[in-house]
Enzyme design. Structure first.
Site, PDB file in Angstrom:
ATOM      1  N   LYS A 117      11.352 -15.712  -8.883  1.00  0.00           N
ATOM      2  CA  LYS A 117      10.078 -15.569  -8.172  1.00  0.00           C
ATOM      3  C   LYS A 117       8.992 -15.168  -9.165  1.00  0.00           C
ATOM      4  O   LYS A 117       7.910 -15.754  -9.205  1.00  0.00           O
ATOM      5  CB  LYS A 117      10.231 -14.479  -7.099  1.00  0.00           C
ATOM      6  CG  LYS A 117       8.980 -14.211  -6.309  1.00  0.00           C
ATOM      7  CD  LYS A 117       9.162 -13.026  -5.381  1.00  0.00           C
ATOM      8  CE  LYS A 117      10.377 -13.174  -4.486  1.00  0.00           C
ATOM      9  NZ  LYS A 117      10.430 -12.173  -3.427  1.00  0.00           N
ATOM     10  N   LYS A 129      14.832  -4.661  -9.159  1.00  0.00           N
ATOM     11  CA  LYS A 129      14.719  -4.229  -7.758  1.00  0.00           C
ATOM     12  C   LYS A 129      15.399  -2.880  -7.637  1.00  0.00           C
ATOM     13  O   LYS A 129      16.262  -2.543  -8.450  1.00  0.00           O
ATOM     14  CB  LYS A 129      15.411  -5.245  -6.840  1.00  0.00           C
ATOM     15  CG  LYS A 129      15.013  -5.146  -5.386  1.00  0.00           C
ATOM     16  CD  LYS A 129      13.704  -5.849  -5.087  1.00  0.00           C
ATOM     17  CE  LYS A 129      13.236  -5.585  -3.673  1.00  0.00           C
ATOM     18  NZ  LYS A 129      12.053  -6.395  -3.317  1.00  0.00           N
ATOM     19  N   GLY A 168       6.486  -1.683  -3.561  1.00  0.00           N
ATOM     20  CA  GLY A 168       7.076  -1.446  -2.243  1.00  0.00           C
ATOM     21  C   GLY A 168       7.974  -2.585  -1.787  1.00  0.00           C
ATOM     22  O   GLY A 168       8.061  -3.636  -2.421  1.00  0.00           O
ATOM     23  N   ASP A 169       8.665  -2.356  -0.698  1.00  0.00           N
ATOM     24  CA  ASP A 169       9.471  -3.372  -0.002  1.00  0.00           C
ATOM     25  C   ASP A 169       9.725  -2.770   1.382  1.00  0.00           C
ATOM     26  O   ASP A 169       8.973  -1.878   1.811  1.00  0.00           O
ATOM     27  CB  ASP A 169      10.777  -3.669  -0.775  1.00  0.00           C
ATOM     28  CG  ASP A 169      11.524  -4.876  -0.228  1.00  0.00           C
ATOM     29  OD1 ASP A 169      11.086  -6.010  -0.463  1.00  0.00           O
ATOM     30  OD2 ASP A 169      12.554  -4.700   0.462  1.00  0.00           O
ATOM     31  N   THR A 212       1.240 -10.419   0.195  1.00  0.00           N
ATOM     32  CA  THR A 212       2.434 -11.215   0.514  1.00  0.00           C
ATOM     33  C   THR A 212       2.177 -12.071   1.757  1.00  0.00           C
ATOM     34  O   THR A 212       2.488 -13.272   1.772  1.00  0.00           O
ATOM     35  CB  THR A 212       3.664 -10.312   0.710  1.00  0.00           C
ATOM     36  OG1 THR A 212       3.747  -9.416  -0.399  1.00  0.00           O
ATOM     37  CG2 THR A 212       4.937 -11.124   0.795  1.00  0.00           C
ATOM     38  N   ASN A 243       4.601  -4.945   6.660  1.00  0.00           N
ATOM     39  CA  ASN A 243       3.550  -5.329   5.725  1.00  0.00           C
ATOM     40  C   ASN A 243       3.371  -6.844   5.638  1.00  0.00           C
ATOM     41  O   ASN A 243       2.256  -7.354   5.728  1.00  0.00           O
ATOM     42  CB  ASN A 243       3.857  -4.737   4.342  1.00  0.00           C
ATOM     43  CG  ASN A 243       2.876  -5.214   3.305  1.00  0.00           C
ATOM     44  OD1 ASN A 243       3.148  -6.163   2.578  1.00  0.00           O
ATOM     45  ND2 ASN A 243       1.716  -4.597   3.249  1.00  0.00           N
ATOM     46  N   SER A 380       0.660  -7.759  -7.547  1.00  0.00           N
ATOM     47  CA  SER A 380       1.133  -6.575  -8.277  1.00  0.00           C
ATOM     48  C   SER A 380       0.885  -6.763  -9.779  1.00  0.00           C
ATOM     49  O   SER A 380       0.461  -5.832 -10.470  1.00  0.00           O
ATOM     50  CB  SER A 380       2.629  -6.352  -8.049  1.00  0.00           C
ATOM     51  OG  SER A 380       2.846  -5.612  -6.869  1.00  0.00           O
TER      52      SER A 380
HETATM   53  P1  NDP Z   1       8.347  -3.425   6.307  1.00  0.00           P
HETATM   54  O1  NDP Z   1       9.267  -2.279   6.218  1.00  0.00           O
HETATM   55  O2  NDP Z   1       6.883  -3.192   6.233  1.00  0.00           O
HETATM   56  O3  NDP Z   1       8.640  -4.255   7.654  1.00  0.00           O
HETATM   57  C1  NDP Z   1       9.895  -4.798   7.900  1.00  0.00           C
HETATM   58  C2  NDP Z   1       9.894  -5.371   9.304  1.00  0.00           C
HETATM   59  O4  NDP Z   1      11.098  -6.070   9.518  1.00  0.00           O
HETATM   60  C3  NDP Z   1       9.821  -4.304  10.380  1.00  0.00           C
HETATM   61  O5  NDP Z   1       9.175  -4.832  11.500  1.00  0.00           O
HETATM   62  C4  NDP Z   1      11.297  -4.042  10.662  1.00  0.00           C
HETATM   63  O6  NDP Z   1      11.561  -3.513  11.941  1.00  0.00           O
HETATM   64  C5  NDP Z   1      11.869  -5.426  10.552  1.00  0.00           C
HETATM   65  N1  NDP Z   1      13.281  -5.333  10.145  1.00  0.00           N
HETATM   66  C6  NDP Z   1      13.779  -4.700   9.057  1.00  0.00           C
HETATM   67  N2  NDP Z   1      15.121  -4.795   9.027  1.00  0.00           N
HETATM   68  C7  NDP Z   1      15.455  -5.505  10.129  1.00  0.00           C
HETATM   69  C8  NDP Z   1      16.693  -5.932  10.666  1.00  0.00           C
HETATM   70  N3  NDP Z   1      17.863  -5.653  10.064  1.00  0.00           N
HETATM   71  N4  NDP Z   1      16.658  -6.660  11.823  1.00  0.00           N
HETATM   72  C9  NDP Z   1      15.484  -6.955  12.434  1.00  0.00           C
HETATM   73  N5  NDP Z   1      14.290  -6.556  11.985  1.00  0.00           N
HETATM   74  C10 NDP Z   1      14.277  -5.847  10.844  1.00  0.00           C
HETATM   75  O7  NDP Z   1       8.813  -4.450   5.154  1.00  0.00           O
HETATM   76  P2  NDP Z   1       8.008  -5.639   4.485  1.00  0.00           P
HETATM   77  O8  NDP Z   1       7.131  -6.288   5.482  1.00  0.00           O
HETATM   78  O9  NDP Z   1       7.433  -5.130   3.234  1.00  0.00           O
HETATM   79  O10 NDP Z   1       9.207  -6.601   4.078  1.00  0.00           O
HETATM   80  C11 NDP Z   1       9.722  -7.612   4.951  1.00  0.00           C
HETATM   81  C12 NDP Z   1      10.484  -8.641   4.148  1.00  0.00           C
HETATM   82  O11 NDP Z   1       9.589  -9.240   3.183  1.00  0.00           O
HETATM   83  C13 NDP Z   1      11.667  -8.107   3.322  1.00  0.00           C
HETATM   84  O12 NDP Z   1      12.658  -9.114   3.242  1.00  0.00           O
HETATM   85  C14 NDP Z   1      11.061  -7.909   1.941  1.00  0.00           C
HETATM   86  O13 NDP Z   1      12.032  -7.945   0.921  1.00  0.00           O
HETATM   87  C15 NDP Z   1      10.139  -9.112   1.868  1.00  0.00           C
HETATM   88  N6  NDP Z   1       9.061  -9.001   0.906  1.00  0.00           N
HETATM   89  C16 NDP Z   1       8.150  -7.990   0.948  1.00  0.00           C
HETATM   90  C17 NDP Z   1       7.124  -7.949   0.011  1.00  0.00           C
HETATM   91  C18 NDP Z   1       6.036  -6.925   0.090  1.00  0.00           C
HETATM   92  O14 NDP Z   1       5.081  -7.059  -0.694  1.00  0.00           O
HETATM   93  N7  NDP Z   1       6.101  -5.940   0.955  1.00  0.00           N
HETATM   94  C19 NDP Z   1       7.031  -8.933  -1.064  1.00  0.00           C
HETATM   95  C20 NDP Z   1       7.996  -9.998  -0.971  1.00  0.00           C
HETATM   96  C21 NDP Z   1       8.978  -9.996  -0.040  1.00  0.00           C
HETATM   97  P3  NDP Z   1      11.969  -1.948  12.108  1.00  0.00           P
HETATM   98  O15 NDP Z   1      10.684  -1.193  11.927  1.00  0.00           O
HETATM   99  O16 NDP Z   1      12.549  -1.845  13.465  1.00  0.00           O
HETATM  100  O17 NDP Z   1      12.965  -1.652  11.013  1.00  0.00           O
END
Ligand code: NDP
Length: 448
Positions: A117, A129, A168-169, A212, A243, A380
């Protein structure tokens, strides 16, 4: 069997033997191996240099104890991880995830994907990571702060602006980055470039929070344009409410599409009039509530428990933005039957191998995570540049660069897929385009 295929089969067999308990990592490696054979056939010297076995072995992996005291005075112990996978083209770069499911396999899968990526962004950043099995859900601000401080007390030994730059993640947003950065600064002194995703008052970049989600839509726009289509009037299903999802919903609406759903791990909301990202933002970022609260505030929205992918709707585009393996074979079949023709991955590895197979067979175009969600890490890297220059660029400047980077990622991925005979298999294209630069750098640097 060609020499390249045989080589990959042997490397895989040895990996399965050495890491039998790392299914997510093996899945990520398999997704990658399926697509890079033609590059190895073109470069037999990579096989000679055993480049792939070196590539799948992290340069370094740390696991550490994270003790902290909860609000009741009990001592809690979590596990911390940082995997420094490859610095062949730049300092290790990749997020930190705080979620109870975090283990070495998950951190390795994410770190491995991150290598390609980051390469695809065209910026000089390597792959890494990290994270912890700490669950921030339901914790007070004080507990999150004490945990973050303990986590950073150990992590700070291993990171630095030119060494390894976390972000973050899942479970790590602005609040957590603030606490992590504060502790780093207390121990090591001011070094703004050591973390990205920082607040604007202490070295953060405008548009990083949105990057993102916005990037996912810019990628989608480029993919649709290549098929002679646009986002205008499209109906979109989004999973997640964090996010990535929030800013994907915002940008989709700005570009003329209607987002019908948002979800969390309990359930999802459906609103035929379109989800309002500002309400999701208020619930998730400010109140730290559940997505169910959305339906209490919006008359036209309904709440359902379970996965949004098990809910039938007519829509055009699926944007998974929650977590890995959220779409299995059954859900992929349903997505195709619902009429969706494009699935672009906001979350990392949201589709199981079976789901990927079904999309290919059903002519559903799949934008893989390492391409479609690279906007976060791209901005980033722009944050690192601004920290190095001690300057802050405007929102518009960062956003314009992001849009260009995402268009370029699409062009590179689609171009590589076509060139190596994979048609519109963008997963193969992204793997190849990301891999070529890393492989070239590794080969040039010798056996290290
Ligand atoms: P957040 O913690 O902000 O949000 C995650 C969301 O997904 C929440 O709504 C959460 O619900 C839900 N979720 C998490 N785990 C599960 C699960 N096992 N089953 C169902 N829903 C779930 O994370 P991000 O938005 O930052 O990240 C989301 C995805 O994007 C991840 O795969 C991450 O690796 C990827 N990503 C993020 C980046 C970033 O800049 N933030 C960059 C690139 C990729 P709940 O609150 O109930 O847990």
């Amino acid at each position: 069997m060609s020499e390249a295929k045989e080589y990959l089969a042997n490397v895989r067999a040895s990996l399965v033997k050495r890491d039998p308990n790392q299914p997510e990592f093996l899945e990520a490696v398999d997704n990658f191996f399926h697509t890079i054979t033609p590059v190895l056939e073109e470069h037999p010297e990579y096989i000679q240099a055993n480049l792939i076995e070196r590539l799948i072995e992290p340069e370094r992996a740390f696991q550490f104890r994270v003790p902290w005291v909860d609000d009741e005075g009990n001592v809690q112990v979590n596990r911390g991880f940082r995997v420094q996978f490859s610095a062949a083209i730049g300092p290790y770069k990749g997020g930190l995830r705080f979620h109870p499911s975090v283990n070495l396999s998950i951190v390795k899968f994410l770190g491995f994907e991150q290598i390609f990526k980051n390469s695809l962004t065209g910026l000089p950043i390597g792959g890494g990571k990290g994270g912890s099995d700490f669950n921030p859900k339901g914790k007070s601000d004080g507990e999150v702060m004490r945990f973050a401080q303990s986590f950073m007390t150990e992590l700070q030994r291993h990171i630095g602006p030119d060494i390894d730059v976390p972000a973050g993640d899942i479970g790590v947003g602005g609040r957590e980055i603030g606490y992590l950065y504060g502790q780093y600064r207390k121990i090591r002194g001011y070094q703004a470039g050591v973390l990205t995703g920082k607040g604007l008052s202490y070295g953060g970049s405008l548009a990083r929070t949105e990057a993102t989600g916005f990037g996912l839509l810019y990628f989608t726009q480029a993919l649709l344009a290549d098929q002679g289509e646009s986002l205008d009037g499209k109906k979109i299903k989004v999973s997640g409410a964090g996010n990535v999802a929030i800013y994907a919903i915002q940008k989709a609406a700005e570009l003329g599409a209607t987002v019908l759903t948002a979800s969390d791990s309990d359930g999802f909301v459906y609103d035929p009039n379109g989800i309002d990202y500002k309400i999701v933002q208020q619930i998730k970022e400010v109140e730290r509530g559940r997505i169910k609260d959305y339906a209490d505030r919006v008359d036209t929205a309904e709440y359902h428990e379970g996965s949004v992918w098990d809910f039938d709707l007519d829509y055009d585009i699926a944007l998974p933005c929650a977590t890995q393996n959220e779409i299995d074979g059954g859900r992929a079949t349903r997505i195709a039957q619902n009429g969706a023709t494009v699935v672009n991955c906001g979350s990392n590895m949201p589709c199981t191998p079976e789901a990927v197979e079904i999309f290919h067979k059903s002519d559903v175009l799949l934008g893989p995570a390492k391409a479609a969600n690279a906007g976060g890490v791209a901005v980033s890297a722009l944050e690192m540049s601004q920290n190095g220059e001690r300057l802050s660029w405007t929102f518009e400047e960062v956003d314009q660069r992001l849009e260009k980077i995402m268009q370029n990622i699409y062009t590179e991925s689609a171009g590589a897929a076509k060139q190596y005979g994979f048609g519109k298999d963008y997963l193969a294209g992204a793997n190849i385009a990301g891999f070529k630069k890393v492989a070239d750098a590794m080969f040039a640097q010798g056996v290290i």
